[in-house]
Each structure stands twice: as C-alpha cells, then as structure tokens.
Design an enzyme around this catalytic site. Structure first.
Site, PDB file in Angstrom:
ATOM      1  N   TRP A 101       0.567  -1.308  -0.501  1.00 37.95           N
ATOM      2  CA  TRP A 101       0.293  -0.219   0.295  1.00 37.95           C
ATOM      3  C   TRP A 101       1.157   1.178  -0.086  1.00 37.95           C
ATOM      4  CZ3 TRP A 101      -4.963  -0.497  -1.777  1.00 37.95           C
ATOM      5  CH2 TRP A 101      -5.223  -1.810  -1.050  1.00 37.95           C
ATOM      6  N   ASP A 170      -0.472   6.859   6.186  1.00 39.08           N
ATOM      7  CA  ASP A 170      -1.823   6.206   6.071  1.00 39.08           C
ATOM      8  C   ASP A 170      -1.926   4.792   7.658  1.00 39.08           C
ATOM      9  OD1 ASP A 170      -3.565   3.969   5.667  1.00 39.08           O
ATOM     10  OD2 ASP A 170      -1.983   3.602   3.322  1.00 39.08           O
ATOM     11  N   LYS A 194     -11.108  -1.268   8.781  1.00 36.33           N
ATOM     12  CA  LYS A 194     -10.258  -2.188   9.575  1.00 36.33           C
ATOM     13  C   LYS A 194     -10.923  -2.062  11.581  1.00 36.33           C
ATOM     14  CE  LYS A 194      -7.312  -1.896   6.032  1.00 36.33           C
ATOM     15  NZ  LYS A 194      -7.391  -3.419   5.610  1.00 36.33           N
TER      16      LYS A 194
HETATM   17  C1  LIG Z   1      -2.755   0.020   4.407  1.00 32.84           C
HETATM   18  C2  LIG Z   1      -3.972   0.343   3.336  1.00 32.84           C
HETATM   19  N1  LIG Z   1      -3.827   1.385   3.233  1.00 32.84           N
HETATM   20  C3  LIG Z   1      -4.540   1.579   2.076  1.00 32.84           C
HETATM   21  C4  LIG Z   1      -5.488   0.601   1.804  1.00 32.84           C
HETATM   22  C5  LIG Z   1      -6.478   0.650   0.600  1.00 32.84           C
HETATM   23  O1  LIG Z   1      -7.925   0.928   1.176  1.00 32.84           O
HETATM   24  P1  LIG Z   1      -8.970   0.832   0.364  1.00 32.84           P
HETATM   25  O2  LIG Z   1      -9.433  -0.029  -0.273  1.00 32.84           O
HETATM   26  O3  LIG Z   1      -9.829   1.936   1.587  1.00 32.84           O
HETATM   27  O4  LIG Z   1      -8.463   2.623  -0.660  1.00 32.84           O
HETATM   28  C6  LIG Z   1      -5.663  -0.425   2.666  1.00 32.84           C
HETATM   29  C7  LIG Z   1      -5.984  -1.566   1.930  1.00 32.84           C
HETATM   30  O5  LIG Z   1      -6.589  -2.552   2.590  1.00 32.84           O
HETATM   31  C8  LIG Z   1      -4.337  -0.685   3.627  1.00 32.84           C
HETATM   32  O6  LIG Z   1      -4.548  -2.048   4.165  1.00 32.84           O
END
Ligand SMILES: Cc1ncc(COP(=O)(O)O)c(C=O)c1O
Length: 356
Positions: A101, A170, A194
């Site tokens: 991510w 994030d 989550k």
């Molecule tokens: C650390 C992290 N950042 C970003 C995301 C992406 O999130 P979204 O699906 O809400 O765009 C996730 C999804 O699992 C994640 O675990």
C-alpha cells in the site's frame, strides 16, 4: 451463529454495536424513519457526526486544531489527495515504502508531481521496517509519508519517527488501536473498515496549520479545506453513524491505552504460539511484527491448504494470507475478541499435534 472472524478488512465489528444497530432499524429514536433515510443536514445526523468527531478528539486527546473529516473514496483516494493538496509546485514529497500500500501511495504521488522513496524494505518483500536512522530524508520535502501498519506483510512501526518534514500517515490498519503521538503528524488518514467501522468512510485528521498550505485552485471536492469548512456534500451517513457507535464502544472499554493493552496481549500470545516450535514460522522480522496482522507459514503449501480448510470447518474464518506472502494472516483488529485468538491457538496446537 457468529464465528471467529480474522478478516483483514472489512474486518469484524463489535457484536454489541451490530445489535444496537439492529435495534435502531427500521426506526431511529422518534424520527419515524431509519438513519439511512434522513437528510444529512437534519439535526439528528448533525448530532451523530459531531458526536463521532468529538469521540475521536477525546480518544486522541486533541483539540480543534485538528480537523476531523469523514470522506469517501477510500484510503486509496488519499494517495492522490494528499500530494494534490500539500506538495506545491516544484516541491517533492518523501515516502517510506514499507509495503504494497505504501508503494501504491508513492506511485500515485508520482503521477502528479515529484515524489521519492526515502527508504524501502521491498528488497525483503517488506518483511521489516527500515531503521529511521538510515532513511535518506529530504529536509525540504513537503511531507514524509509513512504507513504505520502494513496490512499485507504484517509489519508495524513501533513509534512515530522524528524527521524534519511533517509526517503524513496512512493508519488504515491500526487507527485507534493504540495511542498516537500526534505532535509529529500533519495529517493522518484511515479507511474505517478495519478498526473503527464499516467500509464507505475514510477518516482524515488534518492539522489546521497544514491546511493553510492547501491549494485553492484545486477541484473543490479534492480540497481538504472544503470539507473542513462545512458539510460540502452528502457524507457517508450510515458509515459515520456506525463509526460513532464503535467509538462509543471503544471509550466504554477504557479508550486507547486500554485497547492497546488488549491488542498487545492478543498479539503476544499468538506470536508466542508461533515461536514455540518450528512448525509455524512468522514471516517478518521480530522487531517489526504487527499487532494487527499476524502473518505466518507452515512447513508446506499442502499443509497450509489443509490448515485453512480445517480452520474454516472449526469456525475460524478468513485466515488466508495475501498471495504475495502466502500462508496465513490472522487480523486481530480492535473488535476481534480475545476468545477468538484463544480458539485459534487451540486449533494451531491440535493441528500441529496431528500433522506436525
Ligand atoms: C494500509 C492500507 N492502506 C490503504 C488501503 C486501501 O484502502 P481502500 O480500499 O479503503 O482504498 C488498505 C486496504 O487494505 C490498507 O491496508
């Protein structure tokens, strides 16, 4: 019957919250309609949203200098929205690439301007967090982006790093699972699905000082300032309503210090079980282990397939690891009860006894 849910996201919600929600459907209070069917500008919703924001401020011990926003588009939209708002022309931003991510966040930022990796653990499939003393940080960077918990690999920052640029974090997979040292941050974002609610809302905390940098030529919907000033358009009403309930549940449990203790205990006992014999093997370096996503492997892929299928039969759900890591991933978010971890450990003991 509710089973033991280790889903990486959307993750388990507190059962008490689900039951309360059920109570409030199809009629909310004396409104004669459900919360899904009322105006987002009604007094009832305004109260729900204010209440959720105040709970977040109380839990994190922050004041009005932090704007709390509930946006749509997921954490993935933040990958784009953060640089758009805060990077400025001919200025670069730094990223610490500790997972898939984090790599996506950097890639998105590079689409619209300058952004570089100050550090990366991709050389070992993201199985560690590079020591901050070895980061190549540009002191002039508009901000430094970190991912506090790496959902796929199963690593987590032990603390907020001290660096010159303001930190953007994030925190999608560990938000409100422990206290946060807010002083070093300029902006924190987290998909709700989550730790704090259902899918559909992304919480963004942005410090007022940082907001001043916001670029007024942006599309209105992408400008944090738009959302910080007033309710611009229809928010994710039902998600915010449920987030409020999860936050109330969290406060009743004793807040962030209390949930951190529980989360620590859950993770410690699962890691202790993994380490007890050679049958199970943790996939990341011990000093980087996540309390939220516990990743481990078995001696063969055949045994892993059996483990998953027998676990499912025993009511242990969603333990399959991400394909880039393989093996198992047990996600122990706030709402995953300690009994579920105990049930998983008992199953791991039995499985090893029979197949080890
Ligand atoms: C650390 C992290 N950042 C970003 C995301 C992406 O999130 P979204 O699906 O809400 O765009 C996730 C999804 O699992 C994640 O675990």
């Amino acid at each position: 019957m509710r089973l033991h849910n280790f889903s990486a996201g959307p993750g388990a919600l507190p059962e008490a919250v689900l039951l309360e929600m059920k109570e409030e459907l199809p009629v909310y209070g004396d409104l004669g309609a459900s919360v899904l069917e009322i105006s987002h500008r009604s007094a009832a919703y305004t109260q729900i949203e204010q209440d959720a924001k105040e709970r977040i401020r109380r839990l994190l011990k922050i004041g009005d200098e932090w704007h709390v926003l509930f946006l749509q588009g997921g954490a993935s939209m933040q990958f784009h929205q953060v640089p758009l708002n805060f990077r400025g022309e001919n200025v670069s931003a730094d990223y610490v690439v500790t997972g898939r991510w984090a790599a996506s966040a950097l890639k998105e930022a590079q689409r619209t301007g300058m952004a570089r990796a100050a550090a990366s653990s991709e050389d070992q499939n993201f199985a560690y967090i590079p020591a901050s003393s070895a980061w190549d940080v540009d002191p002039e960077a508009a901000y430094l982006h970190i991912t506090s918990n790496n959902t796929v690999a199963g690593t987590q920052f032990a603390e907020v790093p001290r660096v010159a640029p303001p930190i953007v974090c994030d925190a999608s997979s560990d938000f409100l699972s422990r206290p946060i040292d807010m002083a070093n941050h300029a902006l924190i974002y987290a998909g709700a699905q989550k730790n704090i609610g259902p899918a559909g809302a992304t919480v963004v905390l942005v410090h007022d000082r940082f907001l001043q940098r916001s670029n007024e030529s942006l599309p209105v919907i992408m400008d944090y300032g738009t959302h910080a000033k007033k309710l611009h358009n229809t928010p994710p009403v039902f998600a915010v309503y449920l987030i409020g309930k999860v936050l109330a549940w969290l406060e009743a449990k004793g807040g962030l210090a209390a949930i951190e203790e529980i989360n620590e205990r859950k993770a410690a006992k699962l890691y202790a079980r993994i380490d007890r014999t050679d049958f199970y093997r943790g996939t990341v370096r011990k000093d980087a282990r996540s309390r939220m996503n516990v990743t481990f492997r078995l001696p063969s892929e055949d045994l892993e397939a059996r483990f998953l299928s027998e676990a499912q039969d025993q009511g242990l759900l969603a333990l399959k690891g991400h394909r880039s890591v393989g093996g198992m991933r047990a996600s122990l978010y706030n709402a995953c009860p300690e009994e579920s971890v105990d049930a998983l450990i008992a199953f791991m003991d039995d499985f090893e006894r029979e197949r080890g």
